[in-house]
Write a protein that holds these residues in place. Structure first.
Motif, PDB file in Angstrom:
ATOM      1  N   GLU A   1      45.011  42.154  50.697  1.00 53.76           N
ATOM      2  CA  GLU A   1      45.034  40.698  50.812  1.00 53.76           C
ATOM      3  C   GLU A   1      43.648  40.158  51.150  1.00 53.76           C
ATOM      4  N   TRP A   2      42.979  40.844  52.120  1.00 48.29           N
ATOM      5  CA  TRP A   2      41.689  40.320  52.580  1.00 48.29           C
ATOM      6  C   TRP A   2      40.521  40.753  51.720  1.00 48.29           C
ATOM      7  N   THR A   3      40.643  41.887  51.045  1.00 48.60           N
ATOM      8  CA  THR A   3      39.492  42.342  50.260  1.00 48.60           C
ATOM      9  C   THR A   3      39.575  41.934  48.803  1.00 48.60           C
ATOM     10  N   VAL A   4      40.779  41.818  48.280  1.00 42.68           N
ATOM     11  CA  VAL A   4      40.897  41.536  46.848  1.00 42.68           C
ATOM     12  C   VAL A   4      41.512  40.169  46.596  1.00 42.68           C
ATOM     13  N   VAL A   5      42.696  39.946  47.163  1.00 41.31           N
ATOM     14  CA  VAL A   5      43.441  38.752  46.794  1.00 41.31           C
ATOM     15  C   VAL A   5      42.732  37.485  47.245  1.00 41.31           C
ATOM     16  N   LYS A   6      42.342  37.448  48.547  1.00 41.61           N
ATOM     17  CA  LYS A   6      41.716  36.223  49.066  1.00 41.61           C
ATOM     18  C   LYS A   6      40.399  35.907  48.363  1.00 41.61           C
ATOM     19  N   PRO A   7      39.490  36.884  48.242  1.00 40.70           N
ATOM     20  CA  PRO A   7      38.246  36.554  47.528  1.00 40.70           C
ATOM     21  C   PRO A   7      38.511  36.076  46.104  1.00 40.70           C
ATOM     22  N   THR A   8      39.475  36.734  45.420  1.00 38.18           N
ATOM     23  CA  THR A   8      39.781  36.311  44.060  1.00 38.18           C
ATOM     24  C   THR A   8      40.290  34.882  44.052  1.00 38.18           C
ATOM     25  N   GLN A   9      41.175  34.611  45.009  1.00 39.86           N
ATOM     26  CA  GLN A   9      41.722  33.254  45.057  1.00 39.86           C
ATOM     27  C   GLN A   9      40.632  32.239  45.340  1.00 39.86           C
ATOM     28  N   PHE A  10      39.708  32.618  46.229  1.00 34.31           N
ATOM     29  CA  PHE A  10      38.635  31.702  46.568  1.00 34.31           C
ATOM     30  C   PHE A  10      37.787  31.413  45.324  1.00 34.31           C
TER      31      PHE A  10
END
Lengths: 647, 520
Positions: A571-580
């Motif tokens: 969530e913090w390394t892939v999903v959130k940065p991607t979403q950002f």
């Protein structure tokens, strides 16, 4: 037989087309019959194909040219050799049983016809995957099963969680698919073809030290490109077959109806990666580094997911993590290049894991969709037959002799130990250790599952479990028989049968024998320890368990319960940065640049200009004739300038 | 000299015979028996269509008849097919439409057929007399058809406007022909071409050619000679508008291509730039004005202007900015005009399909009113999903999306421009096409996403069948365009081949009396 091969994948497709279009208006028994007929007839045809292969003649049929552009030529052809024959038998056999089971499980659901249609479409895709004679066809099936998996995970799409689970599966698999495509491209760059026979002819005994002079890999050696291809393909397999780092979708995929979990997420689709590795054995065998990485990834996956399965309370989640763990065993078997042992575990696992999932489904069905094992207990008395078959499946999973899982798991452990001894590579020893530990954990969580579900006292004394219909029980009996006899009956025939596909290595017989004996002893000790400790902890009420969880087992329990925080890490390394990044692009590029400036801006400009032009278009005749005269003068002026004055 | 090759004139004769038969029979039947008249008309038009298709299928070369006055080649046959198909479709619609609008059957069918005959003759005409007479036959027929709903003031106004503007254009056309004849002593296109290509600087010759261009620019509705078009298209009964938009345009475009390729082939340095300017102006004005309209009928009228602009892009870019000449653009334009027939006819037919009866102010009777305003389309998709789908396909074809014929045609047009190095015009074409999506898709949005306003449309299967046919043709030719692309290519090959017209006995001297030798 070759001329009828196409029927095997075509029959379920036919069922899909009927049930998918008019199924809603047909009577339910007819829908069920149509849906079951496809895989069932396919199974009979597959037996004939199997016998033909058994007599030494592979079945091969090319139907049409599919892609033909420049050097890329792909035919639409099917191929059944020993490997495919086993897989087709597995897919159609277990598939037919699960179709029958699905009738009983889903018949009262509003989307019954849609469900059966998706299952049929899945069968078609899976059969294309294992029967296609080229990598592009495998990829067609690969994507097809992915689509069906997505559709079936989100089958009850009114619940957002199910839809999210479907999307997670799809997106995570896309990551793997990208790597898979890269591997495919690399093989094409090397061999100039994508058909299996052509690939094997070109790469089977390649000079790995030769340096390529042309193409996208100019300057690299053949061996390094093969390693790149094998690594990419294996990353592709970690998506479809749920290995580290892409296994995270499979536990969530349990949101789908239970027969789906049994068919797609245990018995067939998730073994596609294993099949692919076995199919491209000649590539992997020339990339020993990838094989070492594979055994490490596989055993780590097995260990991690086994540890997570410890503390899950959803009956299907336990089985899901167990599936991830067992898939790790299969890849470890493939990594030893004793390919048959991996395939063997694919088969036995299909039997007992389908049995366990279907048994779990029977429990869930009986308890009106209750999935929490803490709220079960004591079902031994209510559902004795289900308990019986579930116990058989659990013994097979735990690796208790003489049940099916014992044989295949033991063989893999032996082979890993042999490879470790032969090569002396510490990674292989480490992997062996992790796999033994996994065997212990498997025995532990399986025992825990059985104890919590079937033993003890009912959590809710007022419950009224209803007995499953015969359509659900018959598949359970058949699978139970297979889980008992599938191990010792198949162990050596399978190896002989697949010999034409997988030539054997030179084996140090003495060391091989020795390794297998050690492995057998270790795994038996592990199983006894696992079952014993779980029984000790769970069979006598909560006090002992709570003492353990609060005391020495605190950390491991917390980690296990939270799945080692892998989802959070992603969530913090892939999903959130991607979403950002996606948000940034959305607001800056899409909303501001494209919507506001390019689209709306140009639209406003066009409308404004048009409004000015419109003033001239009053409809008055005089303006029109004035324009004609003016235009004429302009045309003549230009012509005269060009033709007379300009010369 | 008096080769009477009937192949060239037979299709037109079919139509003329049917027209005379219809008008005669109508006298006898006194306004009854519409089906009988329609069948006679259809037989004539089908005969013409059959002959033209046969010519295309048999591929039997160029027929030159009547001392070079009339030819039958791929250009005449391909666009002739477009014209006759349009005639048949309009006839088919008219069996319902004419009755609802209280139009006299005989005069309507007769005028329609005569107009179509004029178009076929114009497509084949190879000298100025034939050309002018054909232009007048078709123009006068169109004036009549525009004003055919006599009680409707809009229709009357449109007819008068058309007549007056048309007279202007005819005058320019005739004057240009007279100049050209006066200088060269010939009325034959190939001989004019020979005189022009000597590199003449004779102002009379150049002015004559320029006036010829103006006359046809008027007919195809190129800016700035387009002012009449929206008012006429809007005022005319929609079936007439549909016929005008496709058939008149096809015939005039065909004649323009023949003039450019036969008479003007040596002097593309002269006409390329005026056409370039017209192409740019027409695309911009047509599209920007279309985006302003809330009447779908008027929007389609401006869109028809815009499409003329696309066709002119291909024609004007036959000459590269500095240098060579390539006939690919003419092929592209011919194909586009042919392709345009189906999507436009279908779109106009859809307006009739959704029409309804409205009360006439101050009287008890009602009057037929086509669906013209955007509001008339609101929510159609809910009630008539298939019709809305068909209209959507037609509109996206007009917008130039695959897999429709509009895409294939536009692709080829702009490709020929780019191949010749005319990037500016190609880019302008793409940008204006983008604008066109705004007003085409607005109709789609209204059909699918708005709540219905009217629900009293009186659909009739004859009109629906025409919409369906046009939609299927739009898709089918979009997916399998090869046969028509080949025909369009062959058409320009025949025009550029020097022997195409040379097979006719060419007069040896340029004296006027030679070219004016009486026709057989």
């Amino acid at each position: 037989m070759s001329s009828l091969l196409w029927l095997i994948p075509a029959l379920p497709l036919f069922g899909f087309l009927i049930n998918g279009t008019v199924g809603k208006r047909l009577p339910k028994p007819l829908v069920g019959a149509i849906a079951i007929a496809g895989p069932a007839i396919g199974f009979i045809l597959a037996i004939f194909a199997f016998l033909q292969v058994h007599e030494g003649a592979g079945a091969l049929a090319t139907y049409a040219s599919w892609i033909s552009t420049g050097p890329l030529k792909v035919g639409a052809g099917l191929q059944v050799d020993a490997l495919s024959a086993v897989m087709v038998l597995n897919v159609t056999g277990v598939g037919s049983l699960i179709h029958l089971y699905s009738y009983g499980y889903m018949v009262d659901d509003a989307g019954f016809a849609r469900f059966m249609a998706y299952l049929n479409l899945f069968m078609t895709s899976m059969l294309i995957l294992v029967m296609g004679d080229s990598l592009p066809l495998l990829f067609v099936g690969w994507e097809g099963v992915g689509l069906c998996s997505y559709l079936l995970i989100g089958f009850w799409f009114d619940d957002l969680a199910n839809v999210d689970a479907g999307r997670k599966a799809f997106i995570v698999n896309r990551v793997g698919d990208f790597a898979f495509l890269m591997g495919m491209f690399a093989l094409f760059a090397l061999a100039g073809t994508l058909g299996y026979s052509g690939l094997e002819a070109a790469l089977g005994h390649a000079d790995t030290a030769a340096v390529l002079t042309a193409g996208p890999f100019a300057g690299f050696t053949v061996g390094s490109v093969l390693t790149f291809a094998a690594a990419s393909l294996f990353i592709g397999a970690t998506g479809k077959s749920a290995q580290i780092p892409l296994y995270i979708w499979l536990p969530d995929a349990m949101a789908g109806p239970t027969p789906v979990s049994a068919l797609i997420h245990a018995a067939t689709m998730v073994t596609a990666g294993v099949y692919m590795v076995g199919r491209l054995d000649f590539v992997f065998i020339q990339a020993p580094a990838v094989l070492t990485a594979m055994v490490l990834v596989a055993s780590a996956t097995a260990l991690l997911s086994g540890a997570i399965a410890f503390s899950q309370n959803d009956i299907k989640k336990v089985l899901a993590y167990s599936t991830v763990s067992q898939l790790g065993f299969m890849f470890a078997g493939m990594a030893t290049t004793f390919w048959a042992s991996g395939l063997f575990h694919v088969l036995t696992h299909a039997f007992f894991k389908a049995l366990l999932f279907l048994g779990a489904g029977a429990v869930i069905h009986a308890l009106h969709h209750e999935q929490d094992i803490r709220k079960m207990g004591g079902l031994r008395k209510d559902l004795p037959l289900v308990f019986g078959v579930f116990l058989i499946g659990s013994l097979a999973l735990a690796g208790v002799p003489p049940f099916a899982g014992f044989w295949s798991k033991d063989e893999i452990l032996g082979n890993v130990l042999y490879t470790a001894l032969e090569g002396g590579n510490p990674i292989w020893f480490l992997s062996f250790g992790m796999l033994v530990l996994t065997a212990l954990m498997t025995a532990f969580y399986t025992t825990r599952l059985v104890v919590l579900t079937f033993f003890g006292e009912p959590a809710d004394p007022n419950r009224h479990p209803h007995t499953p219909p015969w359509q659900m029980m018959v598949p359970l009996y058949v699978l139970a028989v297979l889980s008992v006899v599938g191990g010792f009956a198949l162990a050596s025939p399978l190896e002989h049968f697949t010999e034409p596909v997988w030539s054997h290595l030179h084996v140090n017989e003495e060391m091989f024998h020795h390794a297998h004996q050690v492995a057998l002893a270790t795994s038996l000790v592990a199983v006894v320890l696992g079952i014993g400790s779980a029984w000790w902890l769970y069979s006598s009420g909560r006090a002992r368990l709570e003492a353990f969880v609060d005391g020495p087992g605190h950390l491991i329990h917390k980690l296990s319960l939270n799945k080692f925080y892998v989802d959070e890490i992603y969530e913090w390394t892939v999903v959130k940065p991607t979403q950002f990044g996606a948000d940034l692009l959305f607001w800056l590029v899409d909303r501001l640049l494209i919507d506001r400036i390019v689209v709306e801006g140009s639209g406003q400009l066009a409308l404004a200009l048009g409004a000015i032009l419109r003033r001239g278009q009053t409809g008055a005749l005089s303006i029109g004739t004035f324009a004609i005269t003016g235009g004429t003068l302009a045309v003549l002026g230009v012509l005269l300038y060009l033709g007379v004055a300009h010369v | 000299m008096t080769t009477a090759d009937w192949t060239a004139i037979l299709p037109a004769l079919c139509l003329i015979t049917a027209a005379i038969a219809v008008v005669g029979a109508d006298l006898w039947l006194k306004g009854r028996q519409i089906m009988l008249l329609a069948i006679i008309s259809a037989i004539g038009a089908s005969g013409a269509l059959g002959l033209l298709i046969a010519h295309l299928r048999l591929d039997d070369g160029v027929h030159v008849a009547f001392g070079g006055a009339l030819v039958m080649d791929h250009l005449a046959a391909l666009l002739g097919v477009g014209v006759t198909v349009a005639t048949l479709l309009v006839l088919f619609m008219s069996t319902t439409d004419v009755r609802r609008r209280h139009i006299g059957f005989g005069e309507y069918f007769g005028t329609l057929l005569l107009g179509a005959a004029g178009m076929l003759l114009l497509l084949g005409s190879n000298d100025f007399i034939t050309m002018f007479v054909s232009v007048e036959i078709l123009s006068i027929s169109m004036y009549v058809l525009t004003g055919v709903t006599r009680r409707n003031p809009r229709s009357n106004e449109a007819a008068v406007k058309y007549l007056v503007s048309g007279a202007f254009a005819s005058a320019f056309l005739l004057m240009g022909m007279a100049y050209l004849y006066g200088v060269t002593g010939s009325i034959r296109l190939d001989q004019i071409g020979a005189a022009l290509s000597t590199g003449t600087t004779s102002p009379m010759l150049i002015v004559g050619f320029g006036l010829l261009l103006v006359g046809f620019a008027f007919k195809i509705g190129a800016a700035p000679f387009h002012m009449w078009l929206p008012d006429v298209y809007e005022g005319a009964p929609t079936s007439t508008t549909a016929f005008m938009a496709v058939a008149v345009k096809a015939a005039a475009f065909g004649a323009l291509v023949r003039i450019l390729m036969v008479a003007g082939v040596g002097r593309s340095d002269l006409w390329a730039w005026p056409l370039w300017g017209m192409a740019a102006g027409t695309m911009v004005i047509g599209n920007l004005m279309a985006a302003q309209q809330t009447s779908v009928k008027r929007m389609l009228a401006f869109s028809s202007i815009a499409h003329t602009g696309y066709g002119l892009v291909a024609l004007s870019t036959m000459r590269a900015p500095y240098g060579s000449f390539a006939s690919e653009g003419a092929s592209a334009a011919l194909f586009y005009v042919f392709a345009y027939t189906f999507m436009t006819l279908g779109a106009f037919a859809f307006l009739i399909y959704l029409g309804h009866e409205v009360p006439v102010a101050g009287r008890l009777e009602t009057e037929w009113q086509d669906a013209e305003h955007l509001d008339d389309f609101a929510g159609i998709a809910r009630r008539r999903p298939w019709a809305a789908l068909a209209m959507t396909i037609l509109l996206i074809s007009l917008g130039g999306f695959p897999p429709t014929v509009g895409f294939v045609g536009k692709f080829w047009l702009f490709k020929s421009a780019v191949d010749q190095g005319h990037y500016a015009l190609a880019i302008l074409g793409v940008i204006t096409s983008l604008v066109s999506l705004f007003y085409y898709l607005r109709v789609v949005v209204v059909m699918f996403m708005k709540d219905p306003i009217h629900t009293d449309e009186k659909t009739h299967w004859t009109i629906g069948a025409v919409v369906a046919f046009a939609t299927v043709a739009t898709l089918a030719i979009g997916i399998w365009p090869d046969a028509f692309l080949d025909a369009a290519r062959k058409a320009t090959d025949e025009l550029s081949a020097p022997k195409a017209v040379a097979t006719a006995p060419a007069p040896t001297d340029a004296a006027p009396q030679v070219a004016l030798t009486p026709l057989p």
